[in-house]
Design a protein around this motif. Structure first.
Motif, PDB file in Angstrom:
ATOM      1  N   ILE A 219       0.818  -1.217   0.000  1.00 19.59           N
ATOM      2  CA  ILE A 219       0.000   0.000   0.000  1.00 19.59           C
ATOM      3  C   ILE A 219       0.851   1.266   0.000  1.00 19.59           C
ATOM      4  CG2 ILE A 219      -1.962  -1.148   1.098  1.00 19.59           C
ATOM      5  CD1 ILE A 219      -1.189   0.167   3.724  1.00 19.59           C
ATOM      6  N   SER A 220       2.092   1.171   0.483  1.00 13.18           N
ATOM      7  CA  SER A 220       2.962   2.347   0.492  1.00 13.18           C
ATOM      8  C   SER A 220       3.583   2.606  -0.870  1.00 13.18           C
ATOM      9  CB  SER A 220       4.075   2.161   1.527  1.00 13.18           C
ATOM     10  OG  SER A 220       4.967   1.137   1.136  1.00 13.18           O
ATOM     11  N   GLY A 221       3.541   1.605  -1.757  1.00 14.65           N
ATOM     12  CA  GLY A 221       4.186   1.729  -3.055  1.00 14.65           C
ATOM     13  C   GLY A 221       5.631   1.272  -3.039  1.00 14.65           C
ATOM     14  N   GLU A 222       6.114   0.835  -1.869  1.00 10.25           N
ATOM     15  CA  GLU A 222       7.503   0.374  -1.773  1.00 10.25           C
ATOM     16  C   GLU A 222       7.728  -0.873  -2.618  1.00 10.25           C
ATOM     17  OE1 GLU A 222      10.532  -1.366   1.685  1.00 10.25           O
ATOM     18  OE2 GLU A 222       8.703  -0.273   2.258  1.00 10.25           O
ATOM     19  N   ARG A 223       6.734  -1.749  -2.653  1.00 10.10           N
ATOM     20  CA  ARG A 223       6.850  -2.957  -3.478  1.00 10.10           C
ATOM     21  C   ARG A 223       6.445  -2.626  -4.915  1.00 10.10           C
ATOM     22  NH1 ARG A 223       5.772  -9.045  -1.624  1.00 10.10           N
ATOM     23  NH2 ARG A 223       7.266  -8.211  -0.116  1.00 10.10           N
ATOM     24  N   ARG A 224       7.363  -2.836  -5.829  1.00 10.00           N
ATOM     25  CA  ARG A 224       7.137  -2.468  -7.213  1.00 10.00           C
ATOM     26  C   ARG A 224       6.765  -3.694  -8.034  1.00 10.00           C
ATOM     27  NH1 ARG A 224       6.282   2.525  -6.666  1.00 10.00           N
ATOM     28  NH2 ARG A 224       6.624   2.799  -8.901  1.00 10.00           N
ATOM     29  N   GLY A 225       6.501  -3.482  -9.300  1.00 16.33           N
ATOM     30  CA  GLY A 225       6.189  -4.580 -10.199  1.00 16.33           C
ATOM     31  C   GLY A 225       4.736  -4.571 -10.624  1.00 16.33           C
ATOM     32  N   LEU A 226       4.446  -5.329 -11.687  1.00 15.65           N
ATOM     33  CA  LEU A 226       3.098  -5.361 -12.259  1.00 15.65           C
ATOM     34  C   LEU A 226       2.086  -5.904 -11.259  1.00 15.65           C
ATOM     35  CD1 LEU A 226       1.202  -5.010 -14.670  1.00 15.65           C
ATOM     36  CD2 LEU A 226       1.857  -7.315 -15.418  1.00 15.65           C
ATOM     37  N   GLY A 227       2.435  -6.991 -10.582  1.00 15.38           N
ATOM     38  CA  GLY A 227       1.497  -7.598  -9.648  1.00 15.38           C
ATOM     39  C   GLY A 227       1.118  -6.666  -8.520  1.00 15.38           C
ATOM     40  N   ALA A 228       2.112  -5.998  -7.930  1.00 16.83           N
ATOM     41  CA  ALA A 228       1.844  -5.067  -6.837  1.00 16.83           C
ATOM     42  C   ALA A 228       1.009  -3.882  -7.324  1.00 16.83           C
ATOM     43  CB  ALA A 228       3.152  -4.588  -6.222  1.00 16.83           C
ATOM     44  N   GLY A 229       1.304  -3.418  -8.548  1.00 18.10           N
ATOM     45  CA  GLY A 229       0.542  -2.295  -9.096  1.00 18.10           C
ATOM     46  C   GLY A 229      -0.915  -2.652  -9.343  1.00 18.10           C
ATOM     47  N   LEU A 230      -1.146  -3.845  -9.904  1.00 17.07           N
ATOM     48  CA  LEU A 230      -2.526  -4.289 -10.138  1.00 17.07           C
ATOM     49  C   LEU A 230      -3.274  -4.457  -8.820  1.00 17.07           C
ATOM     50  CD1 LEU A 230      -1.967  -6.929 -12.975  1.00 17.07           C
ATOM     51  CD2 LEU A 230      -3.064  -4.679 -13.191  1.00 17.07           C
ATOM     52  N   LEU A 231      -2.590  -4.967  -7.803  1.00 11.35           N
ATOM     53  CA  LEU A 231      -3.230  -5.156  -6.511  1.00 11.35           C
ATOM     54  C   LEU A 231      -3.598  -3.811  -5.886  1.00 11.35           C
ATOM     55  CD1 LEU A 231      -4.201  -7.007  -4.289  1.00 11.35           C
ATOM     56  CD2 LEU A 231      -1.873  -7.093  -3.379  1.00 11.35           C
ATOM     57  N   ARG A 232      -2.718  -2.823  -6.012  1.00 12.43           N
ATOM     58  CA  ARG A 232      -3.049  -1.491  -5.506  1.00 12.43           C
ATOM     59  C   ARG A 232      -4.260  -0.916  -6.225  1.00 12.43           C
ATOM     60  NH1 ARG A 232       2.612  -1.137  -4.641  1.00 12.43           N
ATOM     61  NH2 ARG A 232       3.015  -0.543  -6.799  1.00 12.43           N
ATOM     62  N   GLY A 233      -4.364  -1.158  -7.518  1.00  9.76           N
ATOM     63  CA  GLY A 233      -5.532  -0.694  -8.261  1.00  9.76           C
ATOM     64  C   GLY A 233      -6.803  -1.340  -7.775  1.00  9.76           C
ATOM     65  N   PHE A 234      -6.748  -2.631  -7.518  1.00 11.19           N
ATOM     66  CA  PHE A 234      -7.928  -3.335  -7.005  1.00 11.19           C
ATOM     67  C   PHE A 234      -8.306  -2.815  -5.617  1.00 11.19           C
ATOM     68  CE2 PHE A 234      -9.475  -6.800  -4.278  1.00 11.19           C
ATOM     69  CZ  PHE A 234     -10.705  -7.034  -4.891  1.00 11.19           C
ATOM     70  N   LEU A 235      -7.311  -2.633  -4.769  1.00 15.89           N
ATOM     71  CA  LEU A 235      -7.587  -2.137  -3.420  1.00 15.89           C
ATOM     72  C   LEU A 235      -8.180  -0.732  -3.463  1.00 15.89           C
ATOM     73  CD1 LEU A 235      -4.371  -3.361  -1.543  1.00 15.89           C
ATOM     74  CD2 LEU A 235      -6.649  -4.400  -1.523  1.00 15.89           C
ATOM     75  N   ARG A 236      -7.762   0.048  -4.446  1.00 14.95           N
ATOM     76  CA  ARG A 236      -8.317   1.401  -4.610  1.00 14.95           C
ATOM     77  C   ARG A 236      -9.810   1.335  -4.924  1.00 14.95           C
ATOM     78  NH1 ARG A 236      -8.871   6.573  -3.324  1.00 14.95           N
ATOM     79  NH2 ARG A 236      -8.787   8.024  -5.069  1.00 14.95           N
ATOM     80  N   LEU A 237     -10.206   0.372  -5.736  1.00 17.15           N
ATOM     81  CA  LEU A 237     -11.620   0.218  -6.061  1.00 17.15           C
ATOM     82  C   LEU A 237     -12.430  -0.164  -4.818  1.00 17.15           C
ATOM     83  CD1 LEU A 237     -11.407  -1.706  -9.466  1.00 17.15           C
ATOM     84  CD2 LEU A 237     -11.997   0.712  -9.108  1.00 17.15           C
ATOM     85  N   VAL A 238     -11.869  -1.043  -4.003  1.00 13.87           N
ATOM     86  CA  VAL A 238     -12.572  -1.473  -2.785  1.00 13.87           C
ATOM     87  C   VAL A 238     -12.613  -0.352  -1.763  1.00 13.87           C
ATOM     88  CG1 VAL A 238     -12.615  -3.203  -0.945  1.00 13.87           C
ATOM     89  CG2 VAL A 238     -11.835  -3.848  -3.231  1.00 13.87           C
ATOM     90  N   GLU A 239     -11.647   0.540  -1.823  1.00  6.52           N
ATOM     91  CA  GLU A 239     -11.593   1.648  -0.867  1.00  6.52           C
ATOM     92  C   GLU A 239     -12.840   2.532  -0.944  1.00  6.52           C
ATOM     93  OE1 GLU A 239      -8.804   5.600   0.107  1.00  6.52           O
ATOM     94  OE2 GLU A 239      -8.491   4.408  -1.711  1.00  6.52           O
ATOM     95  N   PHE A 240     -13.371   2.737  -2.138  1.00  6.97           N
ATOM     96  CA  PHE A 240     -14.498   3.660  -2.305  1.00  6.97           C
ATOM     97  C   PHE A 240     -15.731   3.239  -1.503  1.00  6.97           C
ATOM     98  CE2 PHE A 240     -12.090   4.790  -6.207  1.00  6.97           C
ATOM     99  CZ  PHE A 240     -11.956   6.142  -5.969  1.00  6.97           C
ATOM    100  N   PRO A 241     -16.237   2.007  -1.654  1.00  9.55           N
ATOM    101  CA  PRO A 241     -17.413   1.638  -0.864  1.00  9.55           C
ATOM    102  C   PRO A 241     -17.136   1.591   0.638  1.00  9.55           C
ATOM    103  CG  PRO A 241     -16.581  -0.279  -2.073  1.00  9.55           C
ATOM    104  CD  PRO A 241     -15.884   0.927  -2.614  1.00  9.55           C
ATOM    105  N   TYR A 242     -15.922   1.176   1.013  1.00 11.47           N
ATOM    106  CA  TYR A 242     -15.583   1.130   2.435  1.00 11.47           C
ATOM    107  C   TYR A 242     -15.618   2.544   3.022  1.00 11.47           C
ATOM    108  CZ  TYR A 242     -13.027   0.083   6.735  1.00 11.47           C
ATOM    109  OH  TYR A 242     -12.667  -0.047   8.052  1.00 11.47           O
TER     110      TYR A 242
END
Length: 362
Positions: A12-35
């Protein structure tokens, strides 16, 4: 998917790089809105007095935080409890009891060991817990542990701790960040305290101060550190940290922010040969203890080092013949102590009017 607290923060801090981490951050961003919407909706119902707030019959001071994980509430709760006892106030600590199984949780056990004359009540229904403390223990003031988000119970004041290592939850509400609610909620606080303030530079502390002043201009500000005091065994024996200087040891913890424990060891110039982290409020089953013993022996460790929260659950001076010790920390103010004590005076005076027949002798 089970990930460690450290891995979650790296993502979540962005310290972990790479495609997988980036896609996961995008997904978590989507879940953040309803929460976030649910949290804001809930707060709005309390702000507009649609949801009922139960007013307690005695002063209640809440100690809480905006972020997930450990911000150092327990050391502050113990500092407050001792301060109030020193001022002849019958104080009790009330918490939800998260992580408690077949008895008290680690925080209650730690408090009992350090302040045996302060009751610690654990009840998911905090309103019922307050009434029990008032009626059965003649309590004059309640310290509500981790109570900032528990708005069903009224309180006299809110103290909010910000961890210097991640004061603003990476700017996102869970699960995209570590905020429990939006930063704007900080304006409900009466006191904002920066914990582990020695872990960042003065320039960084000034940036945090200015940000808090913008978010909550009327709050009292203080800064504190978690000063390592000594090594502690379950039987109460204390030792200097120097005893670890020339021996190999492993370290582990089951707390909300393992990075903070690592930072404490680093500040003491202590380097474990291996480090293991568990989830917050980790239950140490027989199987897990055996795994700890096997791990320590594989590393040829001469000692196992943990936090006080871990030690009170394990409650042993050794594991498999290997000494077990905890790093005892004490809360120390680096700024704002006198103004904070002055702020507490009215609560002490109000508490003395509750159950005056039980006021302690000076």
């Amino acid at each position: 998917m089970n990930i460690s607290p450290t891995t979650f923060r790296e993502i979540i801090s962005g310290e972990r790089r790479g495609l997988g981490a980036g896609l996961l951050r995008g997904f978590l961003r989507l879940v953040e809105f309803p929460y976030t919407w649910v949290v804001q909706r809930r707060n709005s119902l309390y702000d507009r007095e649609i949801s009922e707030i139960h007013q307690p019959p005695l002063p209640v001071i809440s100690v809480g935080n905006l972020t997930l994980g450990g911000t150092g509430k327990s050391p502050l709760v113990m500092w407050l409890a001792k301060y109030l006892r020193d001022h002849d106030i019958r104080v009790a600590v009330l918490s939800r009891g998260y992580g408690a199984k077949d008895g008290a949780n680690d925080e209650a056990l730690q408090l009992e060991r350090n302040l045996p004359d302060v009751p610690h009540l654990e009840n998911p229904d905090r309103v019922a817990g307050v009434n029990l403390a008032y009626e059965e223990f003649a309590t004059q003031l309640i310290l509500l542990d981790d109570g900032f988000q528990h708005r069903r119970l009224g309180r006299s004041a809110d103290i909010v701790l910000l961890d210097a290592l991640e004061p603003f939850g990476f700017e996102h509400v869970f699960p995209r960040g570590s905020l429990r609610e939006p930063l704007s909620s900080l304006n409900r606080a009466d006191v904002v305290m920066l914990s582990r303030a020695d872990c960042i530079s003065e320039a960084e502390r000034q940036q945090v101060r200015e940000r808090v002043r913008q978010l909550a201009p009327e709050t009292l500000w203080a800064e504190c550190i978690h000063a390592p005091h000594c090594l502690l065994s379950a039987s109460g024996k204390t030792e200097s940290f120097d005893t670890l200087k020339d021996q190999p040891f492993v370290a582990f913890c089951g707390i909300g922010n393992p990075k903070a424990f690592r930072q404490t060891l680093t500040s003491l110039n202590l380097s474990p040969i291996d480090f293991r982290e568990y989830a917050d409020h980790q239950p140490y089953t027989k199987e897990e203890v055996n795994r700890l013993i096997a791990w320590a022996k594989e590393q040829n460790a001469a000692a196992l080092i943990c936090t006080e929260k871990d030690l009170v659950k394990l409650d042993s001076d050794q594991l498999g013949g290997i000494p077990l010790k905890a790093v005892r920390i004490e809360l120390q103010f680096i700024t704002g102590e006198e103004s904070f004590k002055e702020w507490l005076i009215p609560f002490v005076e109000n508490a003395k009017e509750v159950h005056p027949e039980f006021n302690l002798e000076s």
